[in-house]
Design a protein around this motif. Structure first.
Motif, short mmCIF file in Angstrom:
data_model
loop_
_atom_site.label_atom_id
_atom_site.label_comp_id
_atom_site.label_asym_id
_atom_site.label_seq_id
_atom_site.Cartn_x
_atom_site.Cartn_y
_atom_site.Cartn_z
N ALA A 212 4.61 -5.03 10.94
CA ALA A 212 4.63 -3.80 10.48
C ALA A 212 3.40 -3.66 9.55
CB ALA A 212 5.91 -3.46 9.64
N LYS A 213 3.29 -4.87 8.69
CA LYS A 213 2.00 -5.13 7.91
C LYS A 213 0.80 -4.75 8.74
CE LYS A 213 2.32 -7.93 4.50
NZ LYS A 213 2.45 -9.30 3.91
N TRP A 214 0.56 -5.50 9.94
CA TRP A 214 -0.45 -5.43 10.59
C TRP A 214 -0.81 -4.21 11.07
CZ3 TRP A 214 -1.12 -4.43 15.96
CH2 TRP A 214 -2.41 -4.61 16.54
N VAL A 215 0.23 -3.36 11.55
CA VAL A 215 -0.11 -2.22 12.11
C VAL A 215 -0.54 -1.14 11.04
CG1 VAL A 215 1.23 0.18 12.78
CG2 VAL A 215 1.78 -2.14 13.78
N ALA A 216 -0.13 -1.51 9.56
CA ALA A 216 -0.64 -0.56 8.69
C ALA A 216 -2.29 -0.64 8.12
CB ALA A 216 0.40 -0.87 7.16
N GLU A 217 -2.47 -2.11 8.32
CA GLU A 217 -3.76 -2.48 8.20
C GLU A 217 -4.69 -1.85 9.39
OE1 GLU A 217 -3.53 -6.88 8.00
OE2 GLU A 217 -2.66 -6.99 6.39
N GLN A 218 -4.20 -1.99 10.37
CA GLN A 218 -5.16 -1.39 11.63
C GLN A 218 -5.36 0.15 11.37
OE1 GLN A 218 -6.43 -3.43 14.30
NE2 GLN A 218 -5.51 -4.80 12.76
N VAL A 219 -4.49 0.84 10.98
CA VAL A 219 -4.49 2.18 10.97
C VAL A 219 -5.45 2.65 9.65
CG1 VAL A 219 -2.89 2.82 12.56
CG2 VAL A 219 -2.19 2.78 10.13
N GLN A 220 -5.38 1.85 8.67
CA GLN A 220 -6.09 2.49 7.29
C GLN A 220 -7.72 2.85 7.52
OE1 GLN A 220 -5.01 2.88 4.54
NE2 GLN A 220 -3.00 2.33 5.17
N GLY A 221 -7.97 4.05 7.29
CA GLY A 221 -9.13 4.73 7.66
C GLY A 221 -9.68 4.48 9.03
N ASN A 222 -8.72 4.22 9.89
CA ASN A 222 -9.21 4.08 11.29
C ASN A 222 -7.94 4.65 12.30
OD1 ASN A 222 -10.49 3.39 13.75
ND2 ASN A 222 -9.71 1.27 13.72
N PRO A 223 -7.83 5.78 12.42
CA PRO A 223 -6.59 6.16 13.14
C PRO A 223 -6.58 5.82 14.53
CG PRO A 223 -7.62 8.23 11.82
CD PRO A 223 -8.72 6.87 11.85
N LEU A 224 -5.41 5.43 15.15
CA LEU A 224 -5.51 4.85 16.38
C LEU A 224 -4.26 5.59 17.38
CD1 LEU A 224 -5.46 0.88 15.54
CD2 LEU A 224 -7.33 2.20 16.50
N SER A 225 -4.54 5.55 18.41
CA SER A 225 -3.34 6.11 19.36
C SER A 225 -2.10 5.18 19.46
CB SER A 225 -3.94 6.18 20.83
OG SER A 225 -4.01 5.21 21.46
N GLU A 226 -0.84 5.82 19.70
CA GLU A 226 0.26 5.08 19.74
C GLU A 226 0.26 4.17 20.75
OE1 GLU A 226 4.10 6.90 19.33
OE2 GLU A 226 3.09 8.82 18.62
N ASN A 227 -0.26 4.46 21.96
CA ASN A 227 -0.45 3.57 23.11
C ASN A 227 -1.24 2.41 22.73
OD1 ASN A 227 1.03 5.23 24.85
ND2 ASN A 227 -0.75 6.30 25.67
N ASP A 228 -2.33 2.41 22.04
CA ASP A 228 -3.09 1.30 21.58
C ASP A 228 -2.39 0.24 20.74
OD1 ASP A 228 -5.30 2.22 23.13
OD2 ASP A 228 -6.21 3.14 21.80
N LEU A 229 -1.75 0.99 19.88
CA LEU A 229 -1.03 0.36 19.02
C LEU A 229 0.28 -0.49 19.65
CD1 LEU A 229 -0.76 2.66 15.85
CD2 LEU A 229 -1.89 0.17 15.79
#
Length: 761
Positions: free
Chosen positions: A275-292
């Motif tokens: 959960a922490k990793w996902v939050a870091e990935q999308v900070q200022g960098n929106p990603l698609s659900e499939n990629d996540l």
């Protein structure tokens, strides 16, 4: 409408003019309430209207203040409109089948009415049994909007207090907390925080390296460790010594893990770290659900679990979803809470509906508790409902768990009621919500005095229709039956309950097919008269004659035999004091006397006689129940006046125990009177008269009357017996006559023991 109801309406209508509202309420009551009860009423309404018990009380200093003519005219016009139905609507709440959930919905209804009053200026005209009559001047928003506004309005501190209480008292463990996604901004965050403080309530609880827990395991495991599955990682952590499970030795001398399942705990840690990793990935960098999702699968999280985690983070406000894209949200959370809380994709619908007139509560079946079709599958039942109730109503013979709806989930948390064998939810016989205003202050003290589960601000003072309180029972080895415990516990508080008749319905877990017990207020008021300890034992007594005595007393009272119960409670105490003086003060609480007991029996005569005539005998109805017990008193008093001096002289002369001598005379009544046989009593009295004449001639001081007086007294008794026989045998049946004489005998026996001095040696 009763005067106190009108007084409450005046206080609610003119709450923003407290001095005038208080004067109006006093005028409407017209002296119907004593000053302490009037002040209690003001405190209760002030707590409901303004969250302040002293709001109206501070304006209650001048008893001579009168409301203005203008205010009185306003109230009269408004009240006339209410009586005509102008501006009146009905608010119908769900009424669940499950008893504790029904109690929870009553509390919820009170909070909804309070919310409507404080935020929408809706005045509750009355409430009873899930249906509220309300008055409002302006149009109200749609029901869905009101329900969402109410959820957001509900006090956070109360929710935290209730959740914490539930975690503290619940017995078993639960797994992941499943929460409706729509409630997570309000409820989920609270549950997550409370779960962190109560880790032992969860199946993923772990204890390692000398008492360290899940929070510490999160700090030990790194993101790179997550490339292995749970079981492999558990072996590696233990093999390298990074984790050493705390062990205990069982009764057979074998070691076993003290705290939980390490692979299961690793699965929870995986969820937190990712959960922490996902939050870091999308900070200022929106990603698609499939990629996540693909990124999460690399760390041994299944596709379904990955989607669930993203949904949870959206529900928590950590992520925001726009079409198929995820970006950072505004909410900050305690990440460890993600290990405990999982969202359920289900909406929340209002558990109430507006209607122009009263309606039957909906009964369509789906939700385990209330029948709503809006269920959150298999979520919440383990934490909020007892195991015995976890079955579908549609499939009662299966062991498959039932479902709760979102609203029942929320109601359970707002009420703070937890299904426990230790706590009994008690329901007062209150027909109108406004009656609870009269009881509010006293009953909140009752709840506190009983050591009941804390319900924080959802206690009676703040919730309009709350007629429920909680009682803590003893469930240990050889504990008294729960009904007896409830009687012993509640007896001291009987003055706080409604004044006339009625029952407290107590909902008890593991009570068999009948999941509630009736606690009769008339019986409570009688028990309240007795001394505590040696006479009326405490509810937690587990052995000895005291336990038997308590059970016998309750049983006899619920059989309609109050004087048999009186003698049962008297006898043991009397035996302990046989060698000295023994009087009413040893049996009854000061300032109570036997006359007080007789008065209380007469007040509860309808209830008691209903017990006595239960079953086939109930067809023989006595129109005047009070006369039955009055006749018992009159006949036993006449017999006492005749026999007490004789028995006292017999004790003095023979040196025998008081109880032995007294029973000799009483048995002549109990065994012979049902057949209208007074011969044995006449012989005993005649002999006592002859002996008294002889002793008096020898100069002895004798208290027994002369033969002529004794003969007149016997004749009077014979006439009374014949009259009672005609009344209760000829007009009734043999059963009633026999029970009448039994009660006469038991009262006579009790009074003789109280009135005859114990033998001295």
């Amino acid at each position: 409408m009763e005067s106190y109801s009108k007084a409450v309406l005046a206080l609610l209508k003119f709450a923003n003019r407290p001095a005038e509202a208080t004067a109006m309420a006093r005028t409407l009551l017209g002296g119907a309430l004593a000053e302490p009860r009037y002040r209690a009423l003001l405190a209760a309404v002030g707590a409901f209207a303004k969250d302040n018990e002293s709001y109206f009380l501070r304006y209650n200093n001048d008893n001579q203040t009168l409301p203005s003519v203008e205010l009185k005219e306003q109230f009269d016009v408004w009240f006339a409109e209410i009586e005509d139905g102008a501006g009146i609507r009905w608010l119908i709440f769900r009424k669940p089948n499950e008893p504790r959930m029904r109690a929870a919905y009553e509390v919820l209804a009170g909070w909804v009415l309070k919310f409507l009053y404080q935020t929408k200026h809706v005045i509750p005209v009355d409430y009873a049994d899930g249906q509220a009559r309300i008055w409002h001047k302006e149009p109200l928003p749609p029901e869905n909007q009101l329900w969402n506004d109410f959820i957001n309005w509900f006090p956070d501190d109360l929710l935290e207090s209730n959740v914490s209480t539930i975690f503290e008292v619940m017995g078993g463990r639960i797994g992941t907390l499943q929460v409706p996604a729509t409630l997570i901004p309000k409820v989920g965050l609270v549950l997550a925080e409370m779960a962190i403080h109560h880790p032992r309530r969860f199946q993923n609880n772990i204890s390692f390296n000398g008492g360290r827990g899940l929070k510490d395991l999160v700090g030990i495991i790194s993101l790179s460790d997550l490339k292995r599955d749970d079981k492999t990682m558990a072996k590696q952590l233990q093999g390298t010594g990074r984790v050493k499970m705390d062990m205990i030795v069982d009764a057979q001398g074998r070691q076993k893990s003290k705290g939980g399942d390490l692979p299961k705990a690793i699965g929870c840690v995986r969820r937190v770290l990712l959960a922490k990793w996902v939050a870091e990935q999308v900070q200022g960098n929106p990603l698609s659900e499939n990629d996540l999702c693909r990124g999460l699968e690399k760390y041994h999280l299944s596709k379904n679990s990955a989607k669930q985690l993203l949904n949870d983070l959206v529900a928590f406000g950590v992520l925001e979803r726009q079409n198929d894209t995820m970006q950072g949200g505004q909410q900050e959370i305690n990440w460890l809470g993600v290990a405990y809380v999982q969202s359920v994709a289900v909406d929340s619908h209002p558990p109430f509906t507006f209607a122009p007139e009263p309606q039957l509560s909906p009964t369509e079946s789906r939700c385990l508790a209330c029948g709503s079709p809006n269920v959150m599958p298999k979520a919440g039942t383990k934490m909020l409902l007892p195991e015995s109730k976890k079955v579908w109503y549609e499939r009662p013979k299966t062991n498959e768990p039932g479902d709760l709806c979102t609203e029942c989930f929320f109601a359970a948390l707002t009420s703070g009621f937890y299904p426990s064998e230790v706590y009994s939810v008690c329901e007062l016989p209150v027909a109108s919500a406004y009656q609870t205003f009269l009881l509010a202050q006293r009953l909140s003290n009752v709840t506190a005095s009983l050591g009941a589960m804390a319900i924080s601000r959802s206690a009676l003072l703040t919730v309009l229709p709350s007629k429920y309180f909680l009682v803590r029972l003893n469930t240990g080895k050889r504990a008294l039956p729960k009904k007896t415990q409830l009687y012993l516990l509640l007896a001291d508080y009987s003055p706080s309950f409604p004044a006339h008749g009625g029952v407290i319905r107590a909902y008890v877990e593991a009570a068999g097919a009948i999941n509630y017990l009736n606690i009769y207020l008339d019986v409570l008021r009688i028990l309240n008269l007795f001394q505590r300890g040696d006479v009326l034992p405490p509810y937690f007594v587990t052995e000895g004659n005291a336990k038997v005595r308590a059970n016998d007393a309750v049983r006899l009272l619920e059989e309609g035999r109050p004087y048999a119960a009186l003698y049962r409670l008297l006898y043991d105490t009397f035996q302990n004091a046989e060698r000295g003086w023994f009087g009413e003060r040893d049996l009854l609480k000061s300032p109570n006397t036997l006359a007080t007991f007789d008065k209380m029996v007469k007040q509860g005569a309808k209830t008691l006689l209903g017990f006595l005539l239960r079953g086939g005998e109930s067809e023989m109805l006595i129109k005047d129940p009070e006369a039955f017990y009055q006749d018992v008193k009159d006949l036993s008093d006449a017999l006492y006046n005749l026999l007490q001096p004789i028995a006292q002289g017999d004790v003095k002369e023979s040196g025998s125990n008081v109880s032995v001598v007294v029973r000799k005379y009483v048995e002549a009544v109990e065994k012979r009177f049902p057949q209208l046989n007074l011969v044995e009593l006449q012989y005993m009295v005649a002999k006592a008269g002859d002996d008294a004449e002889k002793w008096r001639a020898e100069g002895e001081i004798i208290y027994v009357k002369g033969k002529e007086s004794l003969s007149d007294a016997l004749n009077d008794i014979e006439r009374q017996v014949a009259k009672m026989y005609s009344k209760y045998f000829h007009s009734g049946n043999a059963y009633v006559w026999r029970e009448f004489i039994k009660e006469v005998s038991q009262r006579l026996l009790a009074r003789m023991l109280l009135g005859v001095r114990a033998a001295q040696h």
